[in-house]
Scaffold this active site. Structure first.
Site, PDB file in Angstrom:
ATOM      1  CB  SER A   1      29.737  49.795  11.529  1.00  0.00           C
ATOM      2  OG  SER A   1      28.725  50.816  10.119  1.00  0.00           O
TER       3      SER A   1
ATOM      4  CG  HIS B   1      28.599  51.722  15.509  1.00  0.00           C
ATOM      5  ND1 HIS B   1      27.931  52.883  15.586  1.00  0.00           N
ATOM      6  CD2 HIS B   1      27.991  50.686  14.584  1.00  0.00           C
ATOM      7  CE1 HIS B   1      27.464  52.837  13.807  1.00  0.00           C
ATOM      8  NE2 HIS B   1      27.713  51.896  13.420  1.00  0.00           N
TER       9      HIS B   1
END
Length: 303
Positions: A207, A253
């Site tokens: 991610s 992230h």
């Protein structure tokens, strides 16, 4: 983004909802960039770097460039990379590595797999007291955690995102620069997660690198004067899920997003005369920042 061979005899100048003309080789792709020789609109896949501005493949192929044979023989991407026959090669390799490790994890026990224990990002033991993993010198976990997945939805979402975001960026940046961007964004996500998250539980997933590609896409679209609304909406939705959905490492992230956007900015805005030097410097600064963050956190844990 398969290239359409040849060009139509009468280039179309269609306009999208944002009022930009369509690329004369790919009419369905609005663009704000034009060939400096023939003045036809060209999309990122068709852009070939010239001494001034960009040229289309037709002008380069026909020798209508700057008049210098070396430039016509070695077309470049918007970031100065070599134009490759397959603009998806690195993306396919990254997908293959992620898929191979995912299959290996499932085959060795899934969430109980020993691979996860050995390769996932970890800084403290399960009780949060004893330094282990990266804090114990296993820095390779910052990299290997980027390619690990345990659950099918997590793996599927990340790989679909990679397949969607990867090829356009790979075509625009070139293979080497795209690879550097992906790895640095992933390392940036790992570093921020290591710094801020409670590392008593393993952290893993692509991610951080995917968010880096998303940030890089926004930077590239801004550089090309494209409509920013779609990518900003997508970024907003993903950030909302990041902070509202439970058990998501938002640190990875955000770290990947920041590093990916920063590296892409340095790549697409570097002066043409010192482009390679600026690209190397940008990547070096990003890598040193990752090292610094990891060192600071390690000193906190072992001190």
């Amino acid at each position: 983004m398969d290239q359409v061979p040849g060009s139509p005899k009468e280039p179309q100048d269609v306009r999208g909802d944002e009022g930009l003309p369509g690329c004369h080789r790919h009419p369905d792709r609005p663009t704000g960039i034009r060939c400096t020789r023939c003045d036809q609109p060209i999309c990122p896949e068709c852009m070939i770097s010239a001494s001034v501005g960009f040229q289309c493949p037709d002008c380069v192929r026909n020798g209508a460039g700057t008049g210098h044979a070396p430039q016509a023989a070695a077309p470049r991407t918007i970031a100065g990379g070599t134009i490759a026959a397959d603009p998806r090669l690195i993306t396919k390799i990254l997908l293959g590595i992620n898929a191979a490790l995912f299959i290996a994890v499932l085959a060795t026990g899934g969430e109980m797999s020993e691979l996860v224990d050995r390769l996932a990002l970890l800084g403290l033991d399960q009780y949060g007291y004893q330094p282990v993993g990266v804090a114990a010198g296993e820095w390779y976990r910052l990299l290997t955690a980027m390619f690990l997945h345990q659950q099918i939805p997590h793996f599927a979402f990340n790989m679909l995102s990679l397949w969607w975001l990867g090829p356009p960026l790979e075509a625009a940046l070139g293979r080497l620069r795209f690879t550097a961007l992906y790895l640095l964004a992933g390392l940036g996500g790992s570093a921020l997660s290591y710094l801020l998250a409670a590392q008593g539980q393993p952290s893993l997933g692509a991610s951080g690198a995917i968010f880096g590609l998303l940030g890089a896409t926004a930077v590239l679209l801004r550089r090309l004067n494209y409509d920013m609304k779609p990518v900003l909406i997508l970024l907003g939705i993903n950030l909302a899920f990041t902070f509202l959905w439970p058990h998501i490492a938002w640190q990875a992230h955000v770290g990947g997003l920041v590093v990916g956007a920063a590296v892409a900015f340095g790549m697409v805005h570097a002066p043409r005369e010192r482009r390679t030097l600026m690209h190397v410097a940008t990547c070096a600064v990003a890598f040193l920042a990752v090292i610094a963050v990891v060192c600071v956190r390690t000193l906190q844990l072992v001190g």
